[in-house]
Scaffold this active site. Structure first.
Site, PDB file in Angstrom:
ATOM      1  N   TYR A 115       3.815 -17.652  -4.497  1.00  0.00           N
ATOM      2  CA  TYR A 115       2.723 -17.501  -3.533  1.00  0.00           C
ATOM      3  C   TYR A 115       2.925 -18.533  -2.431  1.00  0.00           C
ATOM      4  O   TYR A 115       3.353 -19.662  -2.714  1.00  0.00           O
ATOM      5  CB  TYR A 115       1.387 -17.748  -4.263  1.00  0.00           C
ATOM      6  CG  TYR A 115       0.195 -17.174  -3.566  1.00  0.00           C
ATOM      7  CD1 TYR A 115       0.048 -15.801  -3.422  1.00  0.00           C
ATOM      8  CD2 TYR A 115      -0.809 -18.007  -3.048  1.00  0.00           C
ATOM      9  CE1 TYR A 115      -1.058 -15.269  -2.778  1.00  0.00           C
ATOM     10  CE2 TYR A 115      -1.915 -17.471  -2.418  1.00  0.00           C
ATOM     11  CZ  TYR A 115      -2.034 -16.104  -2.282  1.00  0.00           C
ATOM     12  OH  TYR A 115      -3.123 -15.576  -1.647  1.00  0.00           O
ATOM     13  N   TYR A 158      -1.128  -5.365   1.976  1.00  0.00           N
ATOM     14  CA  TYR A 158      -1.828  -6.560   1.473  1.00  0.00           C
ATOM     15  C   TYR A 158      -1.350  -6.956   0.081  1.00  0.00           C
ATOM     16  O   TYR A 158      -1.729  -8.003  -0.439  1.00  0.00           O
ATOM     17  CB  TYR A 158      -3.346  -6.343   1.476  1.00  0.00           C
ATOM     18  CG  TYR A 158      -3.828  -5.294   0.493  1.00  0.00           C
ATOM     19  CD1 TYR A 158      -3.795  -3.940   0.809  1.00  0.00           C
ATOM     20  CD2 TYR A 158      -4.299  -5.656  -0.767  1.00  0.00           C
ATOM     21  CE1 TYR A 158      -4.219  -2.979  -0.084  1.00  0.00           C
ATOM     22  CE2 TYR A 158      -4.728  -4.700  -1.680  1.00  0.00           C
ATOM     23  CZ  TYR A 158      -4.686  -3.366  -1.329  1.00  0.00           C
ATOM     24  OH  TYR A 158      -5.102  -2.414  -2.230  1.00  0.00           O
TER      25      TYR A 158
HETATM   26  N1  NAP Z   1      -3.483  -9.956   0.939  1.00  0.00           N
HETATM   27  C1  NAP Z   1      -4.692 -10.260   0.472  1.00  0.00           C
HETATM   28  O1  NAP Z   1      -5.505 -10.914   1.130  1.00  0.00           O
HETATM   29  C2  NAP Z   1      -5.060  -9.784  -0.879  1.00  0.00           C
HETATM   30  C3  NAP Z   1      -6.379  -9.844  -1.329  1.00  0.00           C
HETATM   31  C4  NAP Z   1      -6.675  -9.340  -2.605  1.00  0.00           C
HETATM   32  C5  NAP Z   1      -5.653  -8.807  -3.388  1.00  0.00           C
HETATM   33  N2  NAP Z   1      -4.381  -8.805  -2.899  1.00  0.00           N
HETATM   34  C6  NAP Z   1      -3.272  -8.221  -3.634  1.00  0.00           C
HETATM   35  O2  NAP Z   1      -3.603  -6.889  -3.903  1.00  0.00           O
HETATM   36  C7  NAP Z   1      -3.016  -6.487  -5.116  1.00  0.00           C
HETATM   37  C8  NAP Z   1      -4.118  -5.939  -6.021  1.00  0.00           C
HETATM   38  O3  NAP Z   1      -5.009  -7.003  -6.320  1.00  0.00           O
HETATM   39  P1  NAP Z   1      -6.357  -6.708  -7.112  1.00  0.00           P
HETATM   40  O4  NAP Z   1      -6.986  -8.001  -7.435  1.00  0.00           O
HETATM   41  O5  NAP Z   1      -7.140  -5.679  -6.386  1.00  0.00           O
HETATM   42  O6  NAP Z   1      -5.714  -6.051  -8.407  1.00  0.00           O
HETATM   43  P2  NAP Z   1      -6.333  -5.685  -9.806  1.00  0.00           P
HETATM   44  O7  NAP Z   1      -7.741  -5.275  -9.659  1.00  0.00           O
HETATM   45  O8  NAP Z   1      -5.965  -6.772 -10.756  1.00  0.00           O
HETATM   46  O9  NAP Z   1      -5.459  -4.380 -10.140  1.00  0.00           O
HETATM   47  C9  NAP Z   1      -4.062  -4.389 -10.167  1.00  0.00           C
HETATM   48  C10 NAP Z   1      -3.576  -3.090  -9.541  1.00  0.00           C
HETATM   49  O10 NAP Z   1      -2.170  -3.131  -9.409  1.00  0.00           O
HETATM   50  C11 NAP Z   1      -1.626  -1.926  -9.976  1.00  0.00           C
HETATM   51  N3  NAP Z   1      -0.304  -2.221 -10.505  1.00  0.00           N
HETATM   52  C12 NAP Z   1       0.032  -3.127 -11.444  1.00  0.00           C
HETATM   53  N4  NAP Z   1       1.371  -3.118 -11.624  1.00  0.00           N
HETATM   54  C13 NAP Z   1       1.861  -2.157 -10.783  1.00  0.00           C
HETATM   55  C14 NAP Z   1       3.163  -1.664 -10.509  1.00  0.00           C
HETATM   56  N5  NAP Z   1       4.246  -2.147 -11.126  1.00  0.00           N
HETATM   57  N6  NAP Z   1       3.287  -0.677  -9.588  1.00  0.00           N
HETATM   58  C15 NAP Z   1       2.216  -0.179  -8.949  1.00  0.00           C
HETATM   59  N7  NAP Z   1       0.953  -0.612  -9.157  1.00  0.00           N
HETATM   60  C16 NAP Z   1       0.794  -1.587 -10.073  1.00  0.00           C
HETATM   61  C17 NAP Z   1      -2.599  -1.563 -11.052  1.00  0.00           C
HETATM   62  O11 NAP Z   1      -2.437  -0.207 -11.332  1.00  0.00           O
HETATM   63  P3  NAP Z   1      -2.337   0.336 -12.844  1.00  0.00           P
HETATM   64  O12 NAP Z   1      -3.754   0.553 -13.304  1.00  0.00           O
HETATM   65  O13 NAP Z   1      -1.576   1.588 -12.667  1.00  0.00           O
HETATM   66  O14 NAP Z   1      -1.626  -0.705 -13.665  1.00  0.00           O
HETATM   67  C18 NAP Z   1      -3.916  -1.864 -10.355  1.00  0.00           C
HETATM   68  O15 NAP Z   1      -4.248  -0.819  -9.481  1.00  0.00           O
HETATM   69  C19 NAP Z   1      -2.297  -7.714  -5.662  1.00  0.00           C
HETATM   70  O16 NAP Z   1      -0.954  -7.665  -5.219  1.00  0.00           O
HETATM   71  C20 NAP Z   1      -3.009  -8.851  -4.975  1.00  0.00           C
HETATM   72  O17 NAP Z   1      -2.227 -10.015  -4.876  1.00  0.00           O
HETATM   73  C21 NAP Z   1      -4.067  -9.266  -1.680  1.00  0.00           C
END
Ligand code: NAP
Length: 404
Positions: free
Chosen positions: A102, A308
């Site tokens: 990160y 994102y």
């Molecule tokens: N840029 C930003 O400001 C920001 C803010 C918030 C979050 N994020 C990022 O957004 C992403 C999701 O975060 P979150 O907190 O919303 O997640 P979360 O609620 O913990 O859920 C994880 C998600 O990722 C999917 N996933 C896991 N492994 C995967 C793979 N190998 N291929 C495709 N999909 C996969 C899961 O799908 P399944 O159910 O199919 O496993 C689920 O939809 C993360 O990368 C996080 O770092 C970024």
């Protein structure tokens, strides 16, 4: 504090949970956790608060580098506060931070008296103010606060903070889990839908990772604002249930990554968008890889892709034609950086989402609660963190702290 019914404290109930991460005894899925009303706070006769924190002194896999550390917090003085955490989620970025994947790395310090300089893990959470120094002006005992900046370290029972480190929220009608998970995922969805293209009621957007915390928030906010959405998830045995769940939140269409890769997918999208006469100007990318490349093909000329997340750990590959002939625009969004640059807007966005939660117009995302009490073992906490690296989970892991 009126937050639940009384359960007897059972030291063995936590230690018996040390087993496979997936074992349901460890987690409570979206159950409103009973909480202790009888309070036996860890405060000594001299006003020192006993605290525990999950911290690390070097980068690596959470199971290898996290440890549970006990320390004391001196009585609050001047503009200092003593906080008791209520709920702190385990977000993918928290894990990436521990793995050194990160961009923001915490400072390792000796403040907590660890043998090696260390940092407390976790970036998001809500805490209750349990005591204030004599110069604190804007907060009082009992207030709920969020962290103003990421990197505070939220996987801990208690913390010392300065008045300027935290943001007071109106706690009325809000659960600790709602407050503890408001500042990252829903804010990310909110800003991405608002800040990249002026979508109007009736406009379409597409997104992958649609069942993630961000994706679910985007579906719900989009629905509230009159937007229509095409949502991509990974295939799974209980796909029909997941589709229904997302449709109940307001998703117009839910498809799998495999369906997106089919050559007829653009034609299906045309059927949904009146032969393509309704444009799709925004795509939200949580995943990367080939299905995302395929998803960009249904964007209208001049459309915007906002990346994102990178959950597949695969790069987004694009044909030059997407940029030259279709004039697609590619952006990244990082809520931490946005919050630093737009602190007032962040306060407004958090307040707006909390109000939506309070009034029930947006539903809670599924979470798996891990109760963290004084007796909870290090192995249980570490296993909970490591387990979030697995896909196809029932919900986001959230530490819910016992009041004792
Ligand atoms: N840029 C930003 O400001 C920001 C803010 C918030 C979050 N994020 C990022 O957004 C992403 C999701 O975060 P979150 O907190 O919303 O997640 P979360 O609620 O913990 O859920 C994880 C998600 O990722 C999917 N996933 C896991 N492994 C995967 C793979 N190998 N291929 C495709 N999909 C996969 C899961 O799908 P399944 O159910 O199919 O496993 C689920 O939809 C993360 O990368 C996080 O770092 C970024």
């Amino acid at each position: 504090m009126p937050i639940g019914r009384i359960i007897p404290r059972s030291p063995s109930s936590t230690s018996s949970s040390i087993c496979s991460f997936c074992e349901r005894r460890l987690w409570r899925q979206n159950a409103a956790l009973p909480r202790l009303q009888h309070q036996r706070r860890q405060i000594s006769a001299y006003g020192y608060t006993q605290a525990k924190a999950l911290l690390y002194s070097k980068y690596g896999e959470p199971k290898d580098v996290l440890s549970l550390h006990t320390h004391s917090i001196s009585p609050a003085h001047s503009t200092r506060l003593t906080l008791r955490f209520l709920a702190s989620p385990i977000n993918p970025a928290d894990i990436n931070q521990i793995q050194a994947l990160y961009p923001v790395r915490p400072s390792f310090t000796s403040i907590l008296g660890t043998a090696q300089p260390s940092a407390v893990a976790g970036n998001e959470g809500v805490a209750e103010v349990i005591s204030v120094g004599s110069s604190v002006k804007t907060l009082q005992k009992g207030d709920w606060v969020l962290m103003k900046h990421s990197g505070f370290g939220t996987w801990r029972t208690h913390a010392e903070a300065d008045e300027s480190d935290v943001l007071r929220i109106e706690k009325h009608g809000i659960t600790p889990i709602q407050a503890g998970t408001v500042s990252i995922n829903p804010c990310t969805a909110h800003r991405m839908l608002k800040d990249f293209y002026p979508l109007q009621p009736g406009s379409w957007f597409v997104q992958n990772g649609a069942n993630s915390g961000v994706g679910r928030a985007a579906i719900q906010l989009g629905k509230l604002w009159g937007l229509r959405s095409i949502n991509v998830v990974r295939d799974r045995p209980a796909l029909a249930e997941l589709k229904k769940e997302l449709q109940d939140l307001g998703a117009d269409h839910v498809v799998t990554e495999d369906e997106v890769l089919e050559s007829r997918f653009p034609d299906r999208v045309k059927e949904w968008t009146r032969g393509g006469r309704e444009s799709i100007m925004l795509a939200l990318n949580c995943v990367g890889g080939k299905p995302t490349t395929a998803l960009t093909k249904v964007l209208s000329p001049g459309g915007h892709v906002v990346t994102y997340g990178a959950m597949s750990k695969k790069p987004l590959q694009l044909p030059a034609s997407a940029l030259i002939f279709r004039d697609l625009h590619f952006h990244g969004f990082w809520v931490s950086q946005w919050a630093e640059k737009h602190s007032e807007e962040r306060v407004r966005t958090v307040g707006e989402i909390l109000e939506m939660m309070r009034s029930g117009v947006i539903a809670d995302v599924p979470v798996m609660e891990l109760e963290w009490g004084w007796e909870t073992k290090e192995a249980v906490l570490k296993e909970a963190v490591q387990g979030t690296l697995e896909g196809f989970r029932g919900g986001k892991g959230v530490f819910v702290f016992k009041d004792e």
